[in-house]
Write an enzyme that holds these catalytic residues in place. Sequence first.
Site, short mmCIF file in Angstrom:
data_model
loop_
_atom_site.label_atom_id
_atom_site.label_comp_id
_atom_site.label_asym_id
_atom_site.label_seq_id
_atom_site.Cartn_x
_atom_site.Cartn_y
_atom_site.Cartn_z
N ASP A 151 0.87 -1.16 0.00
CA ASP A 151 0.00 0.00 0.00
C ASP A 151 0.92 1.22 0.00
O ASP A 151 2.11 1.10 0.29
CB ASP A 151 -0.83 -0.07 1.28
CG ASP A 151 -1.68 1.14 1.46
OD1 ASP A 151 -2.22 1.61 0.46
OD2 ASP A 151 -1.80 1.61 2.60
N LYS A 152 0.41 2.36 -0.34
CA LYS A 152 1.28 3.52 -0.32
C LYS A 152 1.13 4.33 0.97
O LYS A 152 2.02 4.36 1.81
CB LYS A 152 1.00 4.43 -1.51
CG LYS A 152 1.95 5.60 -1.59
CD LYS A 152 1.54 6.61 -2.63
CE LYS A 152 0.37 7.46 -2.18
NZ LYS A 152 0.72 8.49 -1.21
N PHE A 160 -10.73 23.57 -5.64
CA PHE A 160 -9.89 22.63 -6.37
C PHE A 160 -10.74 21.50 -6.92
O PHE A 160 -11.67 21.05 -6.27
CB PHE A 160 -8.86 22.06 -5.39
CG PHE A 160 -7.84 21.19 -6.02
CD1 PHE A 160 -6.62 21.73 -6.43
CD2 PHE A 160 -8.07 19.84 -6.19
CE1 PHE A 160 -5.67 20.93 -7.00
CE2 PHE A 160 -7.12 19.04 -6.78
CZ PHE A 160 -5.91 19.58 -7.18
N ARG A 172 9.06 23.01 -9.75
CA ARG A 172 7.93 23.31 -10.62
C ARG A 172 6.74 22.44 -10.27
O ARG A 172 6.02 22.00 -11.12
CB ARG A 172 8.31 23.05 -12.07
CG ARG A 172 9.54 23.81 -12.50
CD ARG A 172 9.50 24.12 -13.95
NE ARG A 172 8.94 23.01 -14.73
CZ ARG A 172 8.74 23.08 -16.03
NH1 ARG A 172 9.05 24.18 -16.68
NH2 ARG A 172 8.24 22.06 -16.68
N GLY A 183 -4.85 3.50 -3.95
CA GLY A 183 -6.09 4.10 -4.41
C GLY A 183 -5.86 5.51 -4.93
O GLY A 183 -6.77 6.17 -5.40
N ASP A 184 -4.62 5.97 -4.83
CA ASP A 184 -4.29 7.34 -5.21
C ASP A 184 -4.36 7.57 -6.70
O ASP A 184 -4.41 6.66 -7.49
CB ASP A 184 -2.86 7.64 -4.78
CG ASP A 184 -2.83 8.18 -3.40
OD1 ASP A 184 -3.89 8.56 -2.91
OD2 ASP A 184 -1.73 8.21 -2.82
N ASN A 201 -8.45 -0.59 4.14
CA ASN A 201 -8.57 -0.87 2.72
C ASN A 201 -7.54 -1.87 2.23
O ASN A 201 -7.58 -2.29 1.10
CB ASN A 201 -8.46 0.43 1.92
CG ASN A 201 -7.21 1.19 2.26
OD1 ASN A 201 -6.72 1.10 3.40
ND2 ASN A 201 -6.67 1.91 1.32
N ASP A 202 -6.62 -2.23 3.09
CA ASP A 202 -5.61 -3.20 2.68
C ASP A 202 -5.94 -4.60 3.16
O ASP A 202 -5.24 -5.55 2.84
CB ASP A 202 -4.24 -2.81 3.23
CG ASP A 202 -3.86 -1.41 2.82
OD1 ASP A 202 -4.04 -1.09 1.65
OD2 ASP A 202 -3.41 -0.64 3.69
#
Lengths: 354, 1072
Positions: free
Chosen positions: B351-352, B489, B538, B619-620, B701-702
């Site tokens: 997972d992240k 946003f 940037r 999920g990102d 979620n994992d």
Amino acid sequence: MGKAKANAGPLARRPDNSAFKQQRLPAWSPMLTAQTVLPFFYGMAIVCVLLGVWLLVTVQNTHELKVDYTHAGSCDKCFEKRKDRANANQSCNCTVVFNIENTFKGDVFFYYGLINFHQNLRQYMDSRDDGQMIGRNKNLKNPSYYCEPFIKDKNGLPIAPCGAVANSMFNDSFTLMYHSAAGSRVVPLFRKGITWYTDKNVKFRNPQVENKTLTLAQVFEGTGQPLYWQKPVYDLDPWDRNNNGFINEDLIVWMREAAFPNFKKLYGVLNRAIEPFTDGLPAGNYSVLISYNFPVEYFQGRKEVVLSTVSWFGGQNNFLPVAYLVTGCLILLLAVILTAVWWKFGKNGRNMKE
Amino acid sequence: RANDRELNLSYKYSVSTGVDYSFQTNVYMMCVCVYVDNAIKTSKYNIFTFLPLNLFEQFQRLANAYFLFLLCLQSIPEVSSLPWYTTVVPLVLVLSMTMAKDGSDDMVSSTSTNYSIKTALFLILLSSSSRETNLKVKQALTVTGKLEDSVEKLANFNGEVRCEPPNNRLDKFTGTLTLKGETYSLDNERILLRGCTLRNTQWCFGLVIFGGPDTKLMQNCGRTTFKRTSIDRLMNVLVLSIFGFLMIMCLILAIGNGIWEYQEGSKFAAFLPKGVNAPFSAFLTFWSYVIILNTVVPISLYVSVEIIRLGNSFYINWDRKMYYPKNDTPAEARTTTLNEELGQIKYIFSDKTGTLTQNVMTFNKCSINGKAYGETSFNTHWSQSVDFSWNNLADPKFCFHDNSLVEVVREGNPEVQAFFRLLSLCHTVMPEEKKEGELYYQAQSPDEGALVTAARNFGFVFRSRTPESITVVEMGELVTYELLAVLDFNNVRKRMSVIVRSPEGKLTLYCKGADTIIFERLNPSCSNLTEFAGEGLRTLALAYKDIDPEYMEDWKLRHHVANTAMDEREEKLDALYEEIEKGLLLLGSTAVEDKLQDGVPQTIEQLSKADIKIWVLTGDKQETAENIGYSCNMLREEMNEVFIVSAFALEKDMEIELLRTACMCQTVICCRVTPLQKAQVVELVKKYKQAVTLAIGDGANDVSMIKAAHIGVGISGQEGMQAVLSSDYSFAQFRYLQRLLLVHGRWSYLRMCKFLRYFFYKNFTFTFVHFWYGFFCGFSAQTVFDEWFITLFNLVYTALPVLSLSLFDQDVNDWWSFQYPQLYTPGQLNQYFSKRAFVYTVLHSGYSSLVLFFIPWAAMYDTVRDDGKEIVDYQSFALLAQTCLLIAVSIQLGLDTHYWTAMNQFFLWGSLSVYFAVIFTMYSNGMFLTLTSSFPFIGTARNSLNQPNVWLTMLLTSVLCVLPVVAYRFLRILLWPTINDKVRGRGYKVRQDKVLPPTPRRVQARRTSTRRSGYAFSHAQGYGDLVTSGKFLRRTPKSRPALFSQTDSPLAQTQPQFYRTISEREEPPLSP
């Protein structure tokens, strides 16, 4: 798992910093390096060869003579006679002659040998009652079911000693004669002292009775003799009353079952107190007078008489000395090969590089 | 569609209790629900059922049933070749040990289940989806919102909820609430999913719709399957083939017996009447040999395996280097059956958020007006952090490493001040000031929070907001800006703006957004653009623009019209935003780093050196995932085989194609995957690659992927317990994974394989000797060894040495394991124990058994003691053979041992001593006199162990058994050294020469290229609407009297997480 310790605090659950728990126990990690393996191989080669030579010399200094008397000499007729079980009760004596070329120096042991007699069959070996032989009265009259079918004789009396092992006890007897210029004479043999001390004194005991005055025959009263025996157990040694019953040494020797189908069992030891046997068995002509009782025809067996001297290394068995020599040579060969390989590939550690 | 059954059930429930379970919330929260019985049976046994149930269960295991069968065989006198105790003693021992383990496991599991139920009960109102999405706005229906906090009204509330059946879609909910004849629609915004945390709201009333396994979270969890290791499966195959082998051996011996009985036995019948014919005798012999040779599948194998795994699990729990002091979390092996698989991992699915990253954003560099400030995070360890004590509103946890920026801002540089002013104004962060001066920011995304905090520390403190204004303390001076509009946003716009009126009356639009987007909208007169770009940063560009008041009036009017338009509202608004966000003037740019957990890049590098493939499943959005990939060394600029799967399609026909592509790449990153898809990816790899997989994650979620993978690892102490509870191993930091795999896993695998190889060797050798003896004893199923030796061989004489081998052995220590991650690869290739290795083992033991039987046979053949008495009797031979065997297998064990601790020495020598002590005891007069029939070997030890030829035979057998092995191993090391040999050799040299080990090759911290800073850019649709609508701020500070008294719920532990900033780095740098 991972139980929290009782003490609170910011590091309460921190594992102990012990070498055991952290798997940092001090340890010795040997490695198979040329510096250890090669010297070890050479060393082992030398040790084995030296041992082999030493043992070979030792064994060469022992003497052994085997005389197969199954149907040798006059025993042929006895052999034929024993084929028929109807003749079981008839005695049969025969003689076998042989010659000893070199004097058997030292203690000489007289063995009888049996070939292809399976004392190591499971059912056979189990067919005995140690409880009876140790002299327990309960077992004397009521032997273990392991002795089946040799528990009761045809009269319904319990057999003592029961079981197939005792029943098949070797019952040839021997008289060794020495024929010298001075005439023939019986070679004196000790017929006692042929068993392990523990067997004679612990494992086999005659039934204990309170009345010490009873004779052995009375003690064994109410028991039957094994089917194939000609004599009851209390009458095995007519010359020595103390060598009867379960502590009869021939019986004890027989009851120590052999591991392999070919075996020899001690029959007697040369009595070196009497001339001319003080040095051992002198060279010359001998004969064995055999009371030929034990039938071997059934199982295609053979019988033999073995005369042997022993060393610290036991009887005459060339296997170990030769095996050590061969092993030593093989190790030496291996060591040379390993050295060569190491010299060629491993010396500069080329292969060990990544 | 409503789920009628469920609904009826639930309705009955509510009626029966007389309370209507429709709760509502005070301000904008509302949850709905019906409590479905979710009682979960916690423990398997109670005191009374334990013994029978457990025994029943144990005998269901094939091996145990087999031993029971053996026991039955042994009770048949014709067949029984061994006395009953040879089977009963081990069986009882094994059963009782397993029973003890099961009992304690059951106790542990019942306590842990209780815990999870507690969680279930209290978290049920709250729910959540994946954590990546951060704060979500949930609002109660107006009709329920009116109930306020009146319990009476609540009690009288009477409505009916109809909703879809339980499903696993986190982003969708359809249902209706019928109240007084009117129907209101319930969608995802009205629902709190299980697992989420309530923020900004002190309390809410809710109605539970689904509980327990019906919750979306649990529906996403995937199936719970009983995990077994590949060694387990291999062992089962082997055990089956060993059974086959056993049968063949028995068959050979039985046929031999038939022939022997036919040819000789019948003639021998005079001495041993059998009463059975040859075929029947062969039949009986077959079963007798089954009893004797059963040691090829010793019952102690399974117990030993369990003990080894348990021991190796304890090492994981005890490891200080996997203990995280910050939150007092040691690593935990939650399952004790999978250890060796840790040494065979080929794929890691990670997972992240929260696993690779801390989910903490740090502001550590920026570029203002063409000048860059700050440093990369790699250098931060060594430079002094900036002192913010001049600013009493500064966040003490914030640190920054470039003093010049502070100087510039304090000097009053207008650009720099404008830069931070922008940061303090242009956001949707909610401030919370519980005490004077103690500010807490609640941001909809952590990076936004990081930016506002940065501004705060540099003297532009965002203090409070109302729908119409923003109050900022600018360099100690309180300034209130009028907030005219928030241009929020979203994923298409990738920017957000605010329009504010300063106290002086100046109208300004402040805009921040993705660099590419902002640069398109810059004023053409912005000449310094190229220069600016040259400086690097940037990622997130900041720009502003002054607005003409008249134009603003006009725009505002149109904005209002658009905002209230019934159709195409979005489009109209977008057009308006587009119009005003033009001609911007660039202020600068900044990079916010999604802070990786400590040591993540190094860990990933180490793991990939160990040839472990790492897939990131998140999920990102793709950008975020990509950036993380770069920052943790998974992606590098020079890589061209990178596979980033977005909008993941896991259709059946695509599967293979996807897998093929993915496996060709060095790195795979899957973005926008749902929890269930994560599991599907894992299943896919499991199914087609036949490789061992590991999934690591921290959040609910994992869970699905943790359960699906061969090994599931949970990151504990971060978010909830869901992942940890369903994981097999848990620890606090991702970097511990390398220790878990490269050290613990590798050792566990090595030990298990060594154990199995040795164990099979030992038992095959033991058994084969019986086989050879069969040819000498008329195939009568006579044993070679003493029955007691057979009973105790596995349980006493060799049990502890082999256990100590498999608990303490290390080929190289952990330092070298880290130094050479390649050491891990043999495990992935199953090199230490496979069918092939097994065959070698069998051949080896065949050789050993030949030596161990025929050498004593030949050496003892026809010989006598040194006093002429018996030595070749069965008992002496048995003693000799068993002693030879024991010595030979002990030496073999010594050869296999690479790491001789005191324990190994103690157990090995101890076991040998125990053996001699035991035989002298068992063969003693006393034992014989007490238990005559059980100890017939009286005097054997005394009478044969004093014979030199007996000892010389033992020496010869040992030499012949061991030297070929030594020679073979030596040659193998010389000619075909494995990586283990090489590393061991190196370590050996180091120890021998007493030189210092080569300095650890410092994993070169690769400077993340400036072009690819780790800026996470995890902005999501904000709550701009909320900010301006004012609903948010209508919150009354008074808190509700507690309705429920459970204040000690786990929720209390899950404190709302204000985003954290960098200071948490007391941990010493990773030590090898």
